[in-house]
Design a protein around this motif. Structure first.
Motif, PDB file in Angstrom:
ATOM      1  N   LYS A   1      32.724  39.358  44.557  1.00  0.00           N
ATOM      2  CA  LYS A   1      34.613  39.784  44.250  1.00  0.00           C
ATOM      3  C   LYS A   1      33.980  40.090  42.454  1.00  0.00           C
ATOM      4  CE  LYS A   1      36.588  36.245  43.334  1.00  0.00           C
ATOM      5  NZ  LYS A   1      38.120  34.391  44.098  1.00  0.00           N
ATOM      6  N   TRP A   2      33.166  39.865  42.008  1.00  0.00           N
ATOM      7  CA  TRP A   2      32.393  39.754  40.255  1.00  0.00           C
ATOM      8  C   TRP A   2      32.319  40.873  40.296  1.00  0.00           C
ATOM      9  CZ3 TRP A   2      37.204  37.474  39.193  1.00  0.00           C
ATOM     10  CH2 TRP A   2      37.468  36.362  39.462  1.00  0.00           C
TER      11      TRP A   2
ATOM     12  N   GLY B   1      46.915  39.887  46.624  1.00  0.00           N
ATOM     13  CA  GLY B   1      46.237  40.140  45.809  1.00  0.00           C
ATOM     14  C   GLY B   1      46.293  41.754  45.320  1.00  0.00           C
ATOM     15  N   PRO B   2      46.065  42.216  44.798  1.00  0.00           N
ATOM     16  CA  PRO B   2      45.440  43.526  44.487  1.00  0.00           C
ATOM     17  C   PRO B   2      46.874  44.440  44.926  1.00  0.00           C
ATOM     18  CG  PRO B   2      43.783  43.402  44.101  1.00  0.00           C
ATOM     19  CD  PRO B   2      43.905  42.400  45.262  1.00  0.00           C
TER      20      PRO B   2
ATOM     21  N   PRO C   1      45.060  34.245  42.500  1.00  0.00           N
ATOM     22  CA  PRO C   1      45.564  35.080  42.806  1.00  0.00           C
ATOM     23  C   PRO C   1      45.718  35.542  41.370  1.00  0.00           C
ATOM     24  CG  PRO C   1      47.571  33.756  43.037  1.00  0.00           C
ATOM     25  CD  PRO C   1      46.833  32.644  43.493  1.00  0.00           C
ATOM     26  N   TYR C   2      45.587  36.711  40.876  1.00  0.00           N
ATOM     27  CA  TYR C   2      44.568  37.349  38.967  1.00  0.00           C
ATOM     28  C   TYR C   2      46.177  37.949  38.932  1.00  0.00           C
ATOM     29  CZ  TYR C   2      40.340  35.569  40.528  1.00  0.00           C
ATOM     30  OH  TYR C   2      39.252  34.103  40.277  1.00  0.00           O
TER      31      TYR C   2
ATOM     32  N   SER D   1      47.737  34.708  34.929  1.00  0.00           N
ATOM     33  CA  SER D   1      46.771  33.445  36.316  1.00  0.00           C
ATOM     34  C   SER D   1      46.026  32.009  35.796  1.00  0.00           C
ATOM     35  CB  SER D   1      45.637  33.956  36.252  1.00  0.00           C
ATOM     36  OG  SER D   1      44.637  34.533  35.704  1.00  0.00           O
TER      37      SER D   1
ATOM     38  N   TYR E   1      44.062  40.999  37.780  1.00  0.00           N
ATOM     39  CA  TYR E   1      43.463  41.722  37.950  1.00  0.00           C
ATOM     40  C   TYR E   1      43.136  42.962  37.453  1.00  0.00           C
ATOM     41  CZ  TYR E   1      45.165  39.136  42.618  1.00  0.00           C
ATOM     42  OH  TYR E   1      44.610  38.446  43.475  1.00  0.00           O
ATOM     43  N   ASN E   2      41.763  43.519  38.588  1.00  0.00           N
ATOM     44  CA  ASN E   2      41.915  44.644  37.585  1.00  0.00           C
ATOM     45  C   ASN E   2      42.600  46.227  37.067  1.00  0.00           C
ATOM     46  OD1 ASN E   2      40.201  46.559  35.452  1.00  0.00           O
ATOM     47  ND2 ASN E   2      37.727  45.760  36.816  1.00  0.00           N
TER      48      ASN E   2
ATOM     49  N   LEU F   1      36.695  42.340  40.557  1.00  0.00           N
ATOM     50  CA  LEU F   1      38.148  42.037  41.150  1.00  0.00           C
ATOM     51  C   LEU F   1      39.366  41.741  40.000  1.00  0.00           C
ATOM     52  CD1 LEU F   1      40.327  41.697  43.497  1.00  0.00           C
ATOM     53  CD2 LEU F   1      39.582  39.342  43.594  1.00  0.00           C
ATOM     54  N   ALA F   2      38.884  41.088  38.285  1.00  0.00           N
ATOM     55  CA  ALA F   2      39.785  40.540  37.634  1.00  0.00           C
ATOM     56  C   ALA F   2      38.874  40.640  36.393  1.00  0.00           C
ATOM     57  CB  ALA F   2      39.592  39.461  37.635  1.00  0.00           C
TER      58      ALA F   2
ATOM     59  N   SER G   1      46.412  39.503  29.489  1.00  0.00           N
ATOM     60  CA  SER G   1      45.189  38.613  29.403  1.00  0.00           C
ATOM     61  C   SER G   1      44.920  37.733  28.403  1.00  0.00           C
ATOM     62  CB  SER G   1      43.542  39.037  30.911  1.00  0.00           C
ATOM     63  OG  SER G   1      42.761  39.830  28.752  1.00  0.00           O
TER      64      SER G   1
END
Length: 831
Positions: free
Chosen positions: A73-74, A392-393, A450-451, A455, A539-540, A564-565, A576
């Motif tokens: 996920k990264w 989620g996104p 969740p981002y 977050s 989230y990206n 993901l983020a 952020s």
């Protein structure tokens, strides 16, 4: 197009970089009995074997193989959890894995020392009306009522409170929550001595007999009282998104809301109905969410400030019932309003606010009916929705939709005397944590949050809930996840950065904290909003939607922002990297629990962070002797200590330890059980003698010198774990060098200011020459006026031969000891 360009540029940068590997750790360090897990991540396939080294000796102390995790996920190929929990000895360490080293980190009871004070620094910086940080008044004309059926346009005094973040809006939603969370941190702290008293009620330096956290609670309550001036008259917001007019200092805010530039801001009346401000209509359905926040904050706030402000406490306590009744009369949520953009606090939940208000009253002994009410409303929302649903996104989510992010009402009911209630609400707390753990799955950081925007506030809430659940039940099921959530905030995350501006203070090589947060103080003054908890990873896709064109420079985290983020330490990224007031306040309860574990030894510190009294509440004196090559008074001192049957504390340089004529007396000092610690290797000077004390040595140079000093100590059988007290060379240092030494696992001490005895090194040719008798007279005067409880009394054992023998203070040591013994003092080695 700019967002597409940003995405393409970041991807290109990441592809051009060679494959990289990182070992992430908690930069603040670990408590001895902590669950301790570092994380290895890599852009290529690597194995998870690791070795832990003592940073002072570079000797291996532990080896192992990590647990493989899924880092996909990264957008990374490898992830490993490296568990070194069995290592408990205090000290400084680093980890090697897959050919890379982690930053140096500490293990010790005091690794979180000062954290609560650091967080409160940011709260004071956010004060509105009278700001102690910049020492200016601001927003003195607030404000003018809007959305009132009959009083719109009327002026009302609502000065005070806190600015919400880098913008200068003020919301009851977040401010009342911050008040409650700070009051909660005080009320339920296991050891309240973690909360210092260094500032007065105005937030300026100087103790006032009231813990600083309660000064901050009172500051917020004064404002909240103004926002509820009469029954059913409540206000929810000062200013609106017209505030977003570029960065400026608060006392230079000249935004014109229709009352003249900088001459007042709108104050939104609570109507319980949708409010139209510009093109966007909020989704308000009632008043419960806001009225119940007034009720709970007034109730708990009154309780914690009552010993100092009994009349004011009675006043706000008298508002609790009306706020509660109003919350029941018009059930539903109150959201904030916006004018220019569709960004506002879209809180949809409200039953949790009713539960908290009632549970607070029950916990304060107001009767069983309050427990019944709390349980009724609490059952309507068993699990905080963000924990349960995640979001989620690509899934619809509204900003601050499920707020507050932690349901403290559940915990209050989980402490109920009623077994059925206690069992029910304990299960709700457990269910939320189970949801988080399930969502974390096999993530190397065990991070199931969740981002969403802010977050880190969710992470702070989750780790606090895990702690409170463990305290209520004794169930260790979430111990590893709690540690992972905590470590995430302090650097064990993909980016390897602490999420708190200016923390940890010990800036060791490889440490990363936000240095370019989205803050007016950074842009206008070059200052850091110390203690502020930043928004955190987002989230990206959400970043690209909200702030994708906001970055001001190339992204140093580009290789880590493909998943993901994303997180950017860039002043442009308000999604952020912006500190928030309520997020910072929300971390205080957990911070206090961490810091309380290191309070076995009470100390007082100087302005640079060095300890200058140890156990200041006891009539104990610590005789300290620092030496470089010259050690000509050591034999005399040792004989006096033997005669008086007391222990001393010797701080020796590597030069002193290597000097052959000193060896026999040093062996005697060690053999007789005196404390022996470091004083640098080469008797170096850390910083200039000027008032600003600019640093003269790099962190690497200081570390290398200290390691050499302790290598020499080891030749005399003095091991690092037995010699953690360190007195800097020349008794001269700055905050930076103290923090570097702390980062090496040392406890930095110096003589107690004002005792005068350190001037015994002076010689007749010096302008500041002091004979022995004036030094002793000054010491007696100091003792009479300020006392010597916990004092570190320094006498130099190495004196230039040009100082006459009769003026060498060590020859008067017997007299000093006898005099102080008669006054009831005892002498000891440092604990």
């Amino acid at each position: 197009m700019r967002r597409l360009f940003f995405l393409a540029t970041a991807l290109l940068m990441a592809l051009q970089l060679p494959a990289q590997t990182w070992v992430r750790v908690n930069l603040a360090g670990y408590l001895p009995d902590d669950c301790k897990v570092a994380v290895l991540i890599s852009q290529e396939s690597v194995e998870g074997s690791f070795v832990v080294f003592d940073a002072m000796t570079d000797r291996q102390v532990l080896a192992g193989t990590g647990h493989a995790a899924d880092a996909s996920k990264w957008a990374l190929k490898s992830g490993w959890r490296l568990d070194f929990s069995e290592l408990t000895a205090p000290g400084s360490y680093y980890i090697e894995a897959a050919g890379v080293k982690s930053p140096v980190f500490r293990i010790g009871l005091d690794v979180y020392e000062g954290l609560t004070d650091c967080l409160l620094t940011y709260m004071r910086q956010q004060r509105c009306g009278d700001n102690p940080y910049n020492d200016h008044l601001c927003h003195q004309h607030d404000g003018y009522i809007v959305e009132h059926p009959t009083r719109t346009g009327e002026h009302i005094d609502v000065t005070g409170g806190w600015h919400d973040a880098t913008d200068y809006l003020q919301y009851t939603t977040t401010s009342a929550t911050a008040i409650y969370q700070m009051a909660f941190a005080w009320q339920y702290a296991k050891d309240r001595s973690v909360f210092g008293d260094h500032f007065d009620a105005t937030g300026r330096p100087g103790a006032n007999g009231i813990p600083d956290i309660l000064d901050e609670v009172k500051w917020g309550l004064d404002w909240l009282d103004k926002m509820n001036p009469a029954p059913r008259e409540m206000y929810n917001q000062i200013a609106d998104d017209r505030d977003h007019a570029g960065m400026r200092l608060p006392y230079r805010d000249s935004v014109d809301y229709g009352y003249g530039p900088g001459l007042g801001r709108p104050v939104y009346f609570v109507t319980g109905k949708p409010q139209i401000a510009g093109k966007k209509v909020n989704r308000t359905t009632g008043v419960s969410s806001i009225a119940a926040k007034f009720a709970s904050s007034f109730a708990l706030g009154a309780e914690v400030i009552r010993p100092w402000y009994p009349e004011f406490a009675a006043k706000i306590e008298g508002k609790v019932q009306d706020a509660w009744d109003f919350a029941l009369e018009v059930p539903g949520n109150t959201q904030t309003a916006c004018v220019v953009s569709p960004y506002f606090y879209e809180e949809d939940t409200w039953v949790d606010d009713l539960e908290l208000a009632a549970a607070t009253q029950y916990a304060l002994g107001k009767g069983a009916e309050w427990q019944r009410q709390a349980a009724y409303w609490g059952e309507m929302e068993p699990v905080s929705p963000w924990m349960e649903r995640g979001r989620g996104p690509g899934k619809e989510y509204h900003h601050y939709q499920w707020y507050p992010f932690i349901n403290l009402g559940h915990w209050l009911l989980a402490k109920s005397d009623d077994e059925a209630v206690r069992t029910e609400f304990t299960a709700y707390l457990r269910e939320g944590l189970n949801d988080l753990q399930a969502r974390a799955g096999d993530d190397p950081f065990l991070h199931g949050v969740p981002y969403l925007w802010c977050s880190n506030n969710l992470t702070s809430s989750a780790v606090t809930q895990a702690l409170l659940y463990a305290q209520a039940t004794g169930d260790p099921s979430f111990r590893e996840m709690e540690a992972a959530l905590r470590d995430w905030l302090f650097g064990c995350n993909p980016w390897g950065t602490s999420m708190i501006c200016g923390w940890p203070e010990a800036q060791m090589p490889g440490f990363d904290t936000p240095t370019d947060p989205h803050s007016s103080y950074v842009k206008m003054n070059g200052d850091l909003p110390v203690g502020g908890l930043i928004d955190g990873p987002i989230y990206n896709a959400l970043f690209l939607e909200r702030a994708g064109d906001a970055l001001t420079r190339d992204d140093p985290f580009a290789a880590l922002n493909q998943g993901l983020a994303v997180y950017h330490d860039d002043i442009g990224d308000y999604s952020s990297n912006e500190p928030t007031m309520d997020g910072t306040a929300g971390l205080l309860a957990y911070a206090a629990s961490l810091e309380a574990q290191g309070l076995a030894i009470k100390t007082e510190k100087d302005r640079y962070g060095a300890i200058v009294r140890v156990h200041p509440d006891e009539k104990v004196v610590y005789l300290c002797f620092t030496a470089d090559v010259n050690f000509n008074g050591a034999e005399t001192i040792l004989k006096t200590l033997q005669k008086q049957k007391v222990k001393g504390n010797f701080f020796l340089t590597g030069n002193c330890l290597r000097h052959i004529p000193n060896r026999n007396v040093i062996r005697h000092i060690v053999a007789e059980g005196h404390y022996v610690g470091g004083h640098s290797d080469g008797h170096v000077l850390y910083c200039d003698w000027g008032t600003e004390r600019p640093s003269l040595m790099s962190a690497d140079s200081i570390m290398a010198d200290v390691k050499a000093n302790y290598a020499e100590l080891a030749r005399f059988g003095v091991q690092r774990q037995d010699a953690r007290w360190f007195l800097p060379p020349y008794e001269h240092y700055d905050a930076r060098s103290v923090n570097i030494l702390r980062g090496m696992g040392l406890k930095v001490v110096n003589y107690t200011p004002g005792i005068g005895t350190p001037a015994d090194y002076t010689i007749p040719s010096m302008d500041n020459y002091k004979k022995a008798q004036p030094l002793i007279d000054g010491l007696w005067k100091f003792e009479k006026e300020q006392g010597l409880s916990g004092a570190l009394l320094l006498i130099h054992p190495g004196i230039d031969e040009s100082r006459p023998e009769k003026e060498r203070l060590y020859n008067r040591l017997d007299e000093i000891i006898r005099h102080l013994k008669k006054k009831g003092y005892r002498f000891d080695r440092l604990p």
